[in-house]
Design an enzyme around this catalytic site. Sequence first.
Site, PDB file in Angstrom:
ATOM      1  N   ASP A  13      45.677   4.778  79.827  1.00 14.06           N
ATOM      2  CA  ASP A  13      44.400   4.176  79.407  1.00 14.06           C
ATOM      3  C   ASP A  13      43.510   5.163  78.658  1.00 14.06           C
ATOM      4  OD1 ASP A  13      44.992   1.721  80.636  1.00 14.06           O
ATOM      5  OD2 ASP A  13      44.230   2.423  82.570  1.00 14.06           O
ATOM      6  N   ARG A  93      34.765   7.975  92.172  1.00 15.29           N
ATOM      7  CA  ARG A  93      34.153   7.481  90.926  1.00 15.29           C
ATOM      8  C   ARG A  93      32.704   7.907  90.732  1.00 15.29           C
ATOM      9  NH1 ARG A  93      38.819   7.590  88.861  1.00 15.29           N
ATOM     10  NH2 ARG A  93      40.042   5.675  88.845  1.00 15.29           N
TER      11      ARG A  93
END
Length: 400
Positions: A13, A93
């Site tokens: 990605d 994250r």
Amino acid sequence: MSKVVLAFSGGLDTSVCVKYLQTLHHLDVITLTVDVGQDDDFEEIAKVSSELGAIDHVYINAKHEFLNDYVVPSIKANALYQQKYPLATAIARPLIARKVVEVAKKHDAIAISHGCTGKGNDQVRFDIAIRSLDPNLNIIAPIRDMNLTRDKELQYAEKNNIRISDVAKKYSIDENLWGRAIEGGSLENIENEPHDDAFKFVQQSNNEAGYITIGFERGRPVSIDGEKLEIDSLINKLNKVAGSHGVGIIDHIEDRVIGIKSREVYEAPAALLLIEAHKDLEKLVLTNQELRFKFHVDDQWAWLAYSGLWLDPLLTDLNAFIDKTQERVTGEIKIKMHSGSYRVVGRKSTFSLYDDDAITYMSSSKFDQRLATGFVTLWGLQSSAANKKIWEYKRQNGKI
Ligand code: ARG
């Protein structure tokens, strides 16, 4: 040209993102890799970044911060989303987002980019954290914006000579010190058992039962078998030992924030053992009232961390409560592992509320059983009264 900072793992990605940011958005790309304990070749990642034409690559070692500010609070909160998932990806994250924002400010970038799809939780976690930290930065998510899929990305990578490792072609993997998430490929068929090639830590190599004793101080794991260890060595050791007994695989159906049900496969031997041990120790030292309340706090904590609300003030509020309860969470928990199973088999603590004199069935007991008669009568007062009323009502109305 204006600059964008891309959170870069070197996988499919994010490699595709570099090209898209350059060609579609006409931006100079600075890649940033945050080390949260993933077992990656960081020099290789830097090389991939430069091959892709990034103008700069930044590496930040954030392992210490990750362990102390994200993993340890998770242990104290017994954090398992839907009672199963130890949140390894979820808690990394907001930390990565913090670092990307810092680097963007330092380099005067106008935007931040990430390689999240529009289907997952990671976009929610990144976007909300970035916006909470700096609402002026633009967020560009090429994969989401262009509705890209893995097969299209692989084609694009091939056409543009982007190097992708074989494992990355097979599965989508996210790894850090707290665990590994394995998605995609054959795992998408929920009837299929995961192949062994999906796993790294969990390899059933030991057929004998094994024991391990974990020591905690104020809710924080500090030792294994009496030996004091730094948290990173402790986690690495547990991953190795528990993994060799086949312990640590999670395979469950998970509700993503955006509503999709997904099949998730994780391996997190250390996380599972530490949370099980920590929960057991809490049961020994906290009162019934504390435990009942903390169960709900823990569940809420896991939901906030999972759903991208790490920076919501409620999480700080909950941490204040949890930290207070941890003052007595000191002691040792012994765990037995055997062929993929694990259970607590022994525990001790100076703050133990377990009272041998009260529980024993022998004559040494100091507990006067006669006191129980009155208690039981009062405890059941309302339940007996309610049942008496129901019974009378049925009899009067010919229902019995
Ligand atoms: N479902 C997990 C989560 O939401 C894991 C996500 C893993 N991400 C990945 N790129 N493989 O935290």
